[in-house]
Scaffold this motif. Structure first.
Motif, PDB file in Angstrom:
ATOM      1  N   GLU A   1       3.737  -7.609   1.267  1.00 12.67           N
ATOM      2  CA  GLU A   1       2.870  -7.308   2.413  1.00 12.67           C
ATOM      3  C   GLU A   1       3.233  -5.967   3.044  1.00 12.67           C
ATOM      4  N   ARG A   2       4.536  -5.657   3.047  1.00  9.88           N
ATOM      5  CA  ARG A   2       5.032  -4.404   3.640  1.00  9.88           C
ATOM      6  C   ARG A   2       4.393  -3.188   2.972  1.00  9.88           C
ATOM      7  N   ILE A   3       4.248  -3.231   1.662  1.00  6.18           N
ATOM      8  CA  ILE A   3       3.616  -2.120   0.929  1.00  6.18           C
ATOM      9  C   ILE A   3       2.111  -2.135   1.176  1.00  6.18           C
ATOM     10  N   ALA A   4       1.524  -3.324   1.082  1.00  9.01           N
ATOM     11  CA  ALA A   4       0.068  -3.444   1.218  1.00  9.01           C
ATOM     12  C   ALA A   4      -0.410  -2.919   2.567  1.00  9.01           C
ATOM     13  N   ALA A   5       0.417  -3.057   3.595  1.00  7.62           N
ATOM     14  CA  ALA A   5       0.030  -2.618   4.944  1.00  7.62           C
ATOM     15  C   ALA A   5      -0.206  -1.109   5.014  1.00  7.62           C
ATOM     16  N   ALA A   6       0.379  -0.364   4.083  1.00  2.43           N
ATOM     17  CA  ALA A   6       0.238   1.101   4.084  1.00  2.43           C
ATOM     18  C   ALA A   6      -1.049   1.559   3.411  1.00  2.43           C
TER      19      ALA A   6
ATOM     20  N   SER B   1      20.314  10.209  -1.439  1.00  4.19           N
ATOM     21  CA  SER B   1      19.955  11.562  -0.988  1.00  4.19           C
ATOM     22  C   SER B   1      18.799  11.540   0.005  1.00  4.19           C
ATOM     23  N   GLY B   2      18.055  10.428   0.028  1.00  2.00           N
ATOM     24  CA  GLY B   2      16.945  10.319   0.964  1.00  2.00           C
ATOM     25  C   GLY B   2      15.656  10.961   0.487  1.00  2.00           C
ATOM     26  N   LYS B   3      15.622  11.440  -0.784  1.00  2.00           N
ATOM     27  CA  LYS B   3      14.420  12.112  -1.301  1.00  2.00           C
ATOM     28  C   LYS B   3      13.550  11.197  -2.156  1.00  2.00           C
ATOM     29  N   ILE B   4      14.047   9.994  -2.449  1.00  2.00           N
ATOM     30  CA  ILE B   4      13.410   9.152  -3.463  1.00  2.00           C
ATOM     31  C   ILE B   4      12.406   8.184  -2.841  1.00  2.00           C
ATOM     32  N   ALA B   5      11.147   8.349  -3.227  1.00  2.00           N
ATOM     33  CA  ALA B   5      10.101   7.421  -2.780  1.00  2.00           C
ATOM     34  C   ALA B   5      10.256   6.076  -3.479  1.00  2.00           C
ATOM     35  N   ALA B   6      10.510   6.108  -4.787  1.00  5.99           N
ATOM     36  CA  ALA B   6      10.616   4.866  -5.559  1.00  5.99           C
ATOM     37  C   ALA B   6      11.403   5.083  -6.839  1.00  5.99           C
ATOM     38  N   VAL B   7      12.016   3.995  -7.284  1.00  7.65           N
ATOM     39  CA  VAL B   7      12.735   3.948  -8.564  1.00  7.65           C
ATOM     40  C   VAL B   7      11.908   3.088  -9.513  1.00  7.65           C
ATOM     41  N   PHE B   8      11.526   3.646 -10.659  1.00 10.13           N
ATOM     42  CA  PHE B   8      10.774   2.903 -11.675  1.00 10.13           C
ATOM     43  C   PHE B   8      11.726   2.477 -12.791  1.00 10.13           C
ATOM     44  N   VAL B   9      11.744   1.179 -13.085  1.00 11.28           N
ATOM     45  CA  VAL B   9      12.661   0.701 -14.129  1.00 11.28           C
ATOM     46  C   VAL B   9      12.058  -0.507 -14.846  1.00 11.28           C
ATOM     47  N   GLU B  10      12.249  -0.548 -16.159  1.00  7.13           N
ATOM     48  CA  GLU B  10      11.870  -1.718 -16.957  1.00  7.13           C
ATOM     49  C   GLU B  10      13.098  -2.631 -17.063  1.00  7.13           C
TER      50      GLU B  10
ATOM     51  N   ALA C   1       3.544   4.032  -3.641  1.00  8.05           N
ATOM     52  CA  ALA C   1       4.896   4.378  -3.165  1.00  8.05           C
ATOM     53  C   ALA C   1       4.850   5.601  -2.255  1.00  8.05           C
ATOM     54  N   ARG C   2       4.100   6.606  -2.661  1.00  7.41           N
ATOM     55  CA  ARG C   2       4.011   7.819  -1.826  1.00  7.41           C
ATOM     56  C   ARG C   2       3.283   7.532  -0.511  1.00  7.41           C
ATOM     57  N   LYS C   3       2.222   6.760  -0.575  1.00  6.77           N
ATOM     58  CA  LYS C   3       1.472   6.432   0.648  1.00  6.77           C
ATOM     59  C   LYS C   3       2.363   5.610   1.594  1.00  6.77           C
ATOM     60  N   PHE C   4       3.119   4.679   1.021  1.00  9.63           N
ATOM     61  CA  PHE C   4       4.025   3.857   1.832  1.00  9.63           C
ATOM     62  C   PHE C   4       5.041   4.726   2.576  1.00  9.63           C
ATOM     63  N   GLN C   5       5.604   5.707   1.886  1.00  7.90           N
ATOM     64  CA  GLN C   5       6.615   6.567   2.516  1.00  7.90           C
ATOM     65  C   GLN C   5       5.997   7.394   3.644  1.00  7.90           C
ATOM     66  N   ARG C   6       4.781   7.890   3.447  1.00  2.83           N
ATOM     67  CA  ARG C   6       4.105   8.637   4.526  1.00  2.83           C
ATOM     68  C   ARG C   6       3.818   7.716   5.715  1.00  2.83           C
ATOM     69  N   PHE C   7       3.380   6.510   5.391  1.00  3.00           N
ATOM     70  CA  PHE C   7       3.041   5.520   6.414  1.00  3.00           C
ATOM     71  C   PHE C   7       4.290   5.090   7.200  1.00  3.00           C
ATOM     72  N   SER C   8       5.412   4.958   6.477  1.00  4.22           N
ATOM     73  CA  SER C   8       6.658   4.467   7.103  1.00  4.22           C
ATOM     74  C   SER C   8       7.424   5.562   7.837  1.00  4.22           C
ATOM     75  N   ASN C   9       7.125   6.808   7.525  1.00  6.79           N
ATOM     76  CA  ASN C   9       7.831   7.942   8.151  1.00  6.79           C
ATOM     77  C   ASN C   9       6.825   8.891   8.808  1.00  6.79           C
ATOM     78  N   PRO C  10       6.053   8.413   9.810  1.00  6.29           N
ATOM     79  CA  PRO C  10       4.971   9.230  10.356  1.00  6.29           C
ATOM     80  C   PRO C  10       5.439  10.515  11.031  1.00  6.29           C
ATOM     81  N   ASP C  11       6.686  10.523  11.505  1.00  4.41           N
ATOM     82  CA  ASP C  11       7.184  11.715  12.211  1.00  4.41           C
ATOM     83  C   ASP C  11       7.919  12.688  11.292  1.00  4.41           C
ATOM     84  N   ASN C  12       8.097  12.282  10.045  1.00  4.52           N
ATOM     85  CA  ASN C  12       8.847  13.112   9.099  1.00  4.52           C
ATOM     86  C   ASN C  12       7.870  14.003   8.341  1.00  4.52           C
ATOM     87  N   LYS C  13       8.019  15.327   8.520  1.00  2.00           N
ATOM     88  CA  LYS C  13       7.104  16.251   7.832  1.00  2.00           C
ATOM     89  C   LYS C  13       7.365  16.279   6.329  1.00  2.00           C
ATOM     90  N   ARG C  14       8.571  15.856   5.918  1.00  2.00           N
ATOM     91  CA  ARG C  14       8.893  15.817   4.484  1.00  2.00           C
ATOM     92  C   ARG C  14       9.434  14.434   4.121  1.00  2.00           C
TER      93      ARG C  14
END
Length: 401
Positions: A265-270, A179-188, A110-123
């Motif tokens: 596939e979208r996640i795997a690409a990251a 809020s735009g801060k959430i990489a992922a929501v984990f839920v059972e 999830a964290r890698k995906f967010q970095r990969f999807s937001n390359p110009d975002n420092k945070r």
């Protein structure tokens, strides 16, 4: 039992039984006593003990090739992944050795995906949402997502950036995701360890739409509730809501250690070479065992039988136990059933064991968790219900919760 206390680290408050063999839904201790197993090794032995097809798959593979590491290709790993992709929302699979490892991988993905999807975002968004009564594992990332404080506090600081929200609270979830801060929501979809609480369709749908709007990922932890336990192959199928990532483990290899992370596939690409790995994960022996399990459980007739038996058992429990003053609620789906009591369940668990029935607790220790092998017969379920009824009077001696 005495030897265990001298040679093993004291992490388990064990039940005073030494089990030596099992067949079907029965377990036997070293003194020859027989028990009806409604624990399945904590929802692991979905095909019971000693399933002949599982034994054959293990023995044949053990005689052929057990382990080679992920430096090389091996056939059972690819075959299992192909089956998991074919019967789920996912496009790709990552194998691990346990549920907590699967959740650790999902955190990293999830964290890698967010970095990969937001390359110009420092945070880029790096935080997580988890929920009350959740259980995601014991390792440092997964325990940070686990709500019970006693699992986390002795080991702090755990992974930062996790907010716990009330399970089912649509508004609070939507606001935090937006809020735009959430990489992922984990839920059972159905909480096992937390007390057999089922999500509502509205809750999961709201999480899905909020994540889509904000670019957050939705992760379903189906380590305990997945793979046929609910009468659906995946618990989320009951709701018609699909995740970006799903974690699996417990029953997948029928008692051998395995975990799996299913992703689109979208996640795997990251994810690139070297981003994650495991020495033992996806070994030929374990994957061949898992193929035997998945081939049986995924059959529509098998799943229909789980649904039917679950309904039969729940109705019988309602009829026999529902009128008892200590029984607050009966809940669950398929063969994951919880009986919430107004007193501690421990004396009840002990009484059942002394009467030949093995059961688990959940929640705050006041929920009886029933997760039998999925192959259990209606006759065996009727027998379990009789023992539960017979042992109810011990609750009158308990302390209210």
């Amino acid at each position: 039992m005495e030897a265990e206390g001298t040679v093993l680290v004291g992490t388990y408050a064990r039940t005073p039984v030494v089990l030596s063999s099992g067949k079907g839904c029965k377990l036997f201790d070293v003194e020859g006593r027989e028990y009806l197993d409604m624990t399945s090794g904590i929802a692991v032995n979905a095909l019971g003990h000693g399933d002949p097809d599982w034994v054959k798959a293990v023995m044949e593979q053990a005689n052929t090739l057990t382990h080679v590491s992920n430096v090389f290709y091996s056939i059972p790993q690819v075959e299992l992944a192909k089956r998991l992709v074919a019967c789920s929302f996912a496009d790709r699979v990552f194998f691990s050795n346990s549920g907590t490892e699967a959740n650790e991988a999902a955190i990293k993905f999830a964290r890698k995906f967010q970095r990969f999807s937001n390359p110009d975002n420092k945070r880029p968004p790096m935080e997580f949402i988890s929920f009350t009564n959740s259980f995601h594992g014991r390792t440092m990332g997964a325990v940070a997502l686990t709500s019970k404080e006693q699992y986390r506090s002795p080991f702090e600081p755990v992974m930062p950036g996790v907010t716990f929200l009330e399970y089912g609270n649509i508004q609070a979830s939507r606001e935090l995701i937006q809020s735009g801060k959430i990489a992922a929501v984990f839920v059972e979809p159905i909480q096992g360890e937390g007390g057999i609480h089922s999500a509502t369709k509205e809750f999961l749908q709201s999480l899905r739409s909020a994540c889509d709007d904000a670019g957050s990922l939705l992760v379903f932890d189906e380590v305990q509730c997945g793979l046929g336990r609910t009468g659906y192959l995946w618990a989320h199928e009951a709701y018609g809501v699909f995740p970006d990532i799903m974690t699996l483990a417990k029953p997948l290899a029928g008692g051998l250690p395995i975990g799996a992370v299913l992703v689109t596939e979208r996640i795997a690409a990251a994810i690139k070479f070297g981003d994650h790995g495991s020495t033992f994960a996806g070994a030929p022996l374990v994957c061949n065992a898992a193929i035997a399990v998945l081939d049986k459980i995924s059959k529509p007739s098998f799943l229909a039988a789980v649904s039917k038996k679950g309904q039969y058992f729940k109705e019988m429990l309602m009829q026999k136990l529902g009128g008892n003053s200590h029984v607050r609620e009966l809940r669950g789906l398929g063969l994951i059933i919880g009986i919430e009591l107004d007193v501690s369940a421990s004396p009840f668990v002990d009484a059942c064991r002394n009467s030949g029935l093995l059961i688990l607790t959940a929640g705050k220790g006041n929920v009886v968790r029933l997760v039998p092998p999925l192959i259990i017969s209606e006759q065996e379920l009727a027998c379990a219900a009789e023992i539960l009824l017979k042992c109810l009077p011990v609750l009158d001696e308990g302390n209210s919760i």
